[in-house]
Write a protein that holds these residues in place. Structure first.
Motif, PDB file in Angstrom:
ATOM      1  N   GLU A 198     -22.391  19.900 -27.656  1.00  0.00           N
ATOM      2  CA  GLU A 198     -22.452  20.356 -26.263  1.00  0.00           C
ATOM      3  C   GLU A 198     -22.259  21.865 -26.145  1.00  0.00           C
ATOM      4  N   HIS A 199     -21.822  22.520 -27.203  1.00  0.00           N
ATOM      5  CA  HIS A 199     -21.540  23.959 -27.156  1.00  0.00           C
ATOM      6  C   HIS A 199     -22.579  24.826 -27.855  1.00  0.00           C
ATOM      7  N   ILE A 200     -23.485  24.237 -28.626  1.00  0.00           N
ATOM      8  CA  ILE A 200     -24.346  25.060 -29.479  1.00  0.00           C
ATOM      9  C   ILE A 200     -25.313  25.949 -28.713  1.00  0.00           C
ATOM     10  N   PHE A 201     -25.543  25.692 -27.427  1.00  0.00           N
ATOM     11  CA  PHE A 201     -26.437  26.533 -26.633  1.00  0.00           C
ATOM     12  C   PHE A 201     -25.655  27.589 -25.835  1.00  0.00           C
ATOM     13  N   GLU A 202     -24.364  27.740 -26.130  1.00  0.00           N
ATOM     14  CA  GLU A 202     -23.535  28.756 -25.484  1.00  0.00           C
ATOM     15  C   GLU A 202     -23.620  30.062 -26.275  1.00  0.00           C
ATOM     16  N   ARG A 203     -23.628  31.158 -25.552  1.00  0.00           N
ATOM     17  CA  ARG A 203     -23.735  32.477 -26.173  1.00  0.00           C
ATOM     18  C   ARG A 203     -22.582  32.734 -27.144  1.00  0.00           C
ATOM     19  N   PHE A 204     -22.905  33.180 -28.329  1.00  0.00           N
ATOM     20  CA  PHE A 204     -21.988  33.563 -29.409  1.00  0.00           C
ATOM     21  C   PHE A 204     -21.240  32.392 -30.038  1.00  0.00           C
ATOM     22  N   GLU A 254     -21.849  31.839 -39.956  1.00  0.00           N
ATOM     23  CA  GLU A 254     -22.958  32.733 -40.215  1.00  0.00           C
ATOM     24  C   GLU A 254     -23.777  32.911 -38.948  1.00  0.00           C
ATOM     25  N   GLY A 255     -24.523  34.020 -38.876  1.00  0.00           N
ATOM     26  CA  GLY A 255     -25.383  34.259 -37.730  1.00  0.00           C
ATOM     27  C   GLY A 255     -24.643  34.938 -36.599  1.00  0.00           C
ATOM     28  N   SER A 256     -25.358  35.099 -35.488  1.00  0.00           N
ATOM     29  CA  SER A 256     -24.796  35.814 -34.342  1.00  0.00           C
ATOM     30  C   SER A 256     -24.408  34.890 -33.200  1.00  0.00           C
ATOM     31  N   GLY A 257     -24.855  33.650 -33.239  1.00  0.00           N
ATOM     32  CA  GLY A 257     -24.592  32.744 -32.127  1.00  0.00           C
ATOM     33  C   GLY A 257     -25.515  32.997 -30.952  1.00  0.00           C
ATOM     34  N   LEU A 258     -26.671  33.629 -31.210  1.00  0.00           N
ATOM     35  CA  LEU A 258     -27.612  33.933 -30.132  1.00  0.00           C
ATOM     36  C   LEU A 258     -28.944  33.194 -30.252  1.00  0.00           C
ATOM     37  N   GLY A 259     -29.303  32.727 -31.424  1.00  0.00           N
ATOM     38  CA  GLY A 259     -30.621  32.124 -31.637  1.00  0.00           C
ATOM     39  C   GLY A 259     -30.924  30.967 -30.711  1.00  0.00           C
ATOM     40  N   LEU A 260     -30.024  30.007 -30.601  1.00  0.00           N
ATOM     41  CA  LEU A 260     -30.274  28.859 -29.736  1.00  0.00           C
ATOM     42  C   LEU A 260     -30.183  29.223 -28.264  1.00  0.00           C
ATOM     43  N   VAL A 261     -29.369  30.217 -27.939  1.00  0.00           N
ATOM     44  CA  VAL A 261     -29.277  30.685 -26.546  1.00  0.00           C
ATOM     45  C   VAL A 261     -30.602  31.289 -26.124  1.00  0.00           C
TER      46      VAL A 261
END
Length: 85
Positions: A14-20, A31-38
């Motif tokens: 439920e959180h993977i589409f949240e920024r960062f 790893e990553g920036s946490g922006l791709g799915l957003v």
């Protein structure tokens, strides 16, 4: 689109589409920036679509993007576009 990665625990989905927001990989490292799915979600929403994930920890993830089909009549008078009388 699906992958054969480590999967996403149900409690995290439920959180993977949240920024960062980031999930640790199998070794505990983020790893990553946490922006791709957003960014993906925003592009899909701009086009009036939806994106969802199905995943089980240890068996990869499956992302499904649904976009509506829109048929618009072709403009028959291209030469006059932008010309105002």
């Amino acid at each position: 689109m699906n992958d054969s990665g480590i999967g996403i625990p149900q409690s995290e989905q439920e959180h993977i589409f949240e920024r960062f927001y980031q999930i640790a990989n199998g070794s505990g490292k983020k790893e990553g920036s946490g922006l791709g799915l957003v960014i993906s979600r925003e592009i899909v929403h701009v086009h009036h679509g939806s994106i969802r994930v199905e995943s089980d920890q240890g068996s990869g993830s499956d992302f499904q993007v649904t976009l509506p089909l829109r048929f618009e009549p072709a403009n028959q008078n291209h030469a006059s576009e932008g010309v105002h009388n």
